[in-house]
Design an enzyme around this catalytic site. Sequence first.
Site, PDB file in Angstrom:
ATOM      1  N   LYS A  76       0.800  -1.386   0.025  1.00  0.00           N
ATOM      2  CA  LYS A  76      -0.025  -0.041  -0.083  1.00  0.00           C
ATOM      3  C   LYS A  76       0.742   1.228   0.271  1.00  0.00           C
ATOM      4  O   LYS A  76       0.507   2.256  -0.602  1.00  0.00           O
ATOM      5  CB  LYS A  76      -0.925   0.222   1.256  1.00  0.00           C
ATOM      6  N   ARG A 124      -1.657  -8.851  12.982  1.00  0.00           N
ATOM      7  CA  ARG A 124      -2.049  -7.840  11.823  1.00  0.00           C
ATOM      8  C   ARG A 124      -2.856  -8.349  10.979  1.00  0.00           C
ATOM      9  O   ARG A 124      -3.891  -7.831  10.508  1.00  0.00           O
ATOM     10  CB  ARG A 124      -0.829  -6.923  11.378  1.00  0.00           C
ATOM     11  N   ARG A 136      10.610  -1.508  11.278  1.00  0.00           N
ATOM     12  CA  ARG A 136       9.697  -1.061  12.058  1.00  0.00           C
ATOM     13  C   ARG A 136       9.378  -2.146  13.210  1.00  0.00           C
ATOM     14  O   ARG A 136       9.544  -3.280  12.818  1.00  0.00           O
ATOM     15  CB  ARG A 136       8.221  -1.190  11.149  1.00  0.00           C
ATOM     16  N   ARG A 177      -9.986   1.463   7.885  1.00  0.00           N
ATOM     17  CA  ARG A 177      -9.784   0.243   8.076  1.00  0.00           C
ATOM     18  C   ARG A 177     -10.724  -0.819   8.683  1.00  0.00           C
ATOM     19  O   ARG A 177     -10.676  -1.978   9.063  1.00  0.00           O
ATOM     20  CB  ARG A 177      -8.270   0.135   8.981  1.00  0.00           C
ATOM     21  N   ARG A 219      11.290  -5.891   5.230  1.00  0.00           N
ATOM     22  CA  ARG A 219      11.283  -4.623   5.026  1.00  0.00           C
ATOM     23  C   ARG A 219      12.163  -3.529   5.782  1.00  0.00           C
ATOM     24  O   ARG A 219      12.380  -3.540   6.827  1.00  0.00           O
ATOM     25  CB  ARG A 219       9.662  -4.185   5.297  1.00  0.00           C
TER      26      ARG A 219
HETATM   27  P1  ADP Z   1       0.531  -1.995   7.695  1.00  0.00           P
HETATM   28  O1  ADP Z   1      -0.637  -2.133   6.328  1.00  0.00           O
HETATM   29  O2  ADP Z   1       1.651  -2.709   7.156  1.00  0.00           O
HETATM   30  O3  ADP Z   1       0.164  -2.912   8.871  1.00  0.00           O
HETATM   31  P2  ADP Z   1       0.413   0.810   8.444  1.00  0.00           P
HETATM   32  O4  ADP Z   1       1.503   1.323   8.651  1.00  0.00           O
HETATM   33  O5  ADP Z   1      -0.869   1.130   7.470  1.00  0.00           O
HETATM   34  O6  ADP Z   1       1.038  -0.819   8.221  1.00  0.00           O
HETATM   35  O7  ADP Z   1      -0.210   0.515   9.894  1.00  0.00           O
HETATM   36  C1  ADP Z   1       0.526   0.096  11.138  1.00  0.00           C
HETATM   37  C2  ADP Z   1      -0.535   0.015  12.218  1.00  0.00           C
HETATM   38  O8  ADP Z   1      -0.984   1.139  12.634  1.00  0.00           O
HETATM   39  C3  ADP Z   1      -1.561  -0.865  11.919  1.00  0.00           C
HETATM   40  O9  ADP Z   1      -1.145  -2.221  12.450  1.00  0.00           O
HETATM   41  C4  ADP Z   1      -2.430  -0.340  13.109  1.00  0.00           C
HETATM   42  O10 ADP Z   1      -2.220  -0.938  14.465  1.00  0.00           O
HETATM   43  C5  ADP Z   1      -2.275   1.107  13.152  1.00  0.00           C
HETATM   44  N1  ADP Z   1      -3.175   1.835  12.224  1.00  0.00           N
HETATM   45  C6  ADP Z   1      -2.721   2.551  10.918  1.00  0.00           C
HETATM   46  N2  ADP Z   1      -3.824   2.719  10.340  1.00  0.00           N
HETATM   47  C7  ADP Z   1      -4.971   2.567  11.144  1.00  0.00           C
HETATM   48  C8  ADP Z   1      -6.555   2.872  11.016  1.00  0.00           C
HETATM   49  N3  ADP Z   1      -7.297   3.395  10.039  1.00  0.00           N
HETATM   50  N4  ADP Z   1      -7.109   2.510  12.262  1.00  0.00           N
HETATM   51  C9  ADP Z   1      -6.646   1.940  13.129  1.00  0.00           C
HETATM   52  N5  ADP Z   1      -5.302   1.450  13.406  1.00  0.00           N
HETATM   53  C10 ADP Z   1      -4.351   1.884  12.402  1.00  0.00           C
END
Ligand code: ADP
Length: 222
Positions: free
Chosen positions: A13, A171, A160, A88, A127
């Site tokens: 993404k 996740r 990360r 999400r 990553r």
């Molecule tokens: P990835 O898609 O690789 O898990 P992101 O950087 O998009 O990584 O998100 C990392 C973490 O941040 C998620 O696992 C979640 O805990 C939190 N997060 C990100 N976006 C949201 C969202 N829209 N709602 C709730 N938690 C979020």
Amino acid sequence: MVIIMLGAPGTGKGTVSGMLSDKLNIPQVSTGDIFRKHISEQTELGKLANSYISQGKLVPDDVTINLVKDRLQQDDVQEGVILDGFPRTVKQAEALDNMLNNLNRKVSLTVNLTTPEKELIERVVNRRICPKCKTVYNLILNPPHNENICDNCGNELVKREDDNESTFKGRLNTYIQETSPLVNYYENQEKLFSAVVSQSINKMGKDVTQDVLEYIKKKHIT
Ligand code: ADP
Ligand code: ZN
């Protein structure tokens, strides 16, 4: 234009959003990046977010929705935005529809990325990210030219904390249970563009970005 990026962790993404942002000349807003910035600055929001992120859980809807609501009021996103990692949950998607409605805007397109599960874990553990310019690398598929240094800005790369095998499983489960219903949500609104990102078919983020750009053109999406 409002583009949403949907996909399990590790599908790419962030990578596709970054390329779309460059090509379409509209900002990318990543809720994950915003949370990570707060975590590194040890703000109250950062502490709260970290207690969920470190467990592979979602940050609560009300917190996340308010954050995005504020962000969408800012000047730089009025012409267009790529939402990377939001919504999400169905609750977040409904809240987004409301927010946009109030601003006389709407979701233009949702890009849904899918990748075979066994490739996801490989990508996530290998990553590395640049904390400064947010470029994403993969030690195997897309390594930096100099070990651990960002090609783009020279900053040191980091891994990360949630990019380990056990948090990844959490996740992925969270994605399946809470986020994947959004595929239907946007399909029902006829706003879904799905694409497979996979080495096995030699289709990577840059190829999918090209496909998305062609689709936007063909369908006259604004
Ligand atoms: P990835 O898609 O690789 O898990 P992101 O950087 O998009 O990584 O998100 C990392 C973490 O941040 C998620 O696992 C979640 O805990 C939190 N997060 C990100 N976006 C949201 C969202 N829209 N709602 C709730 N938690 C979020
Ligand atoms: Zn960089």
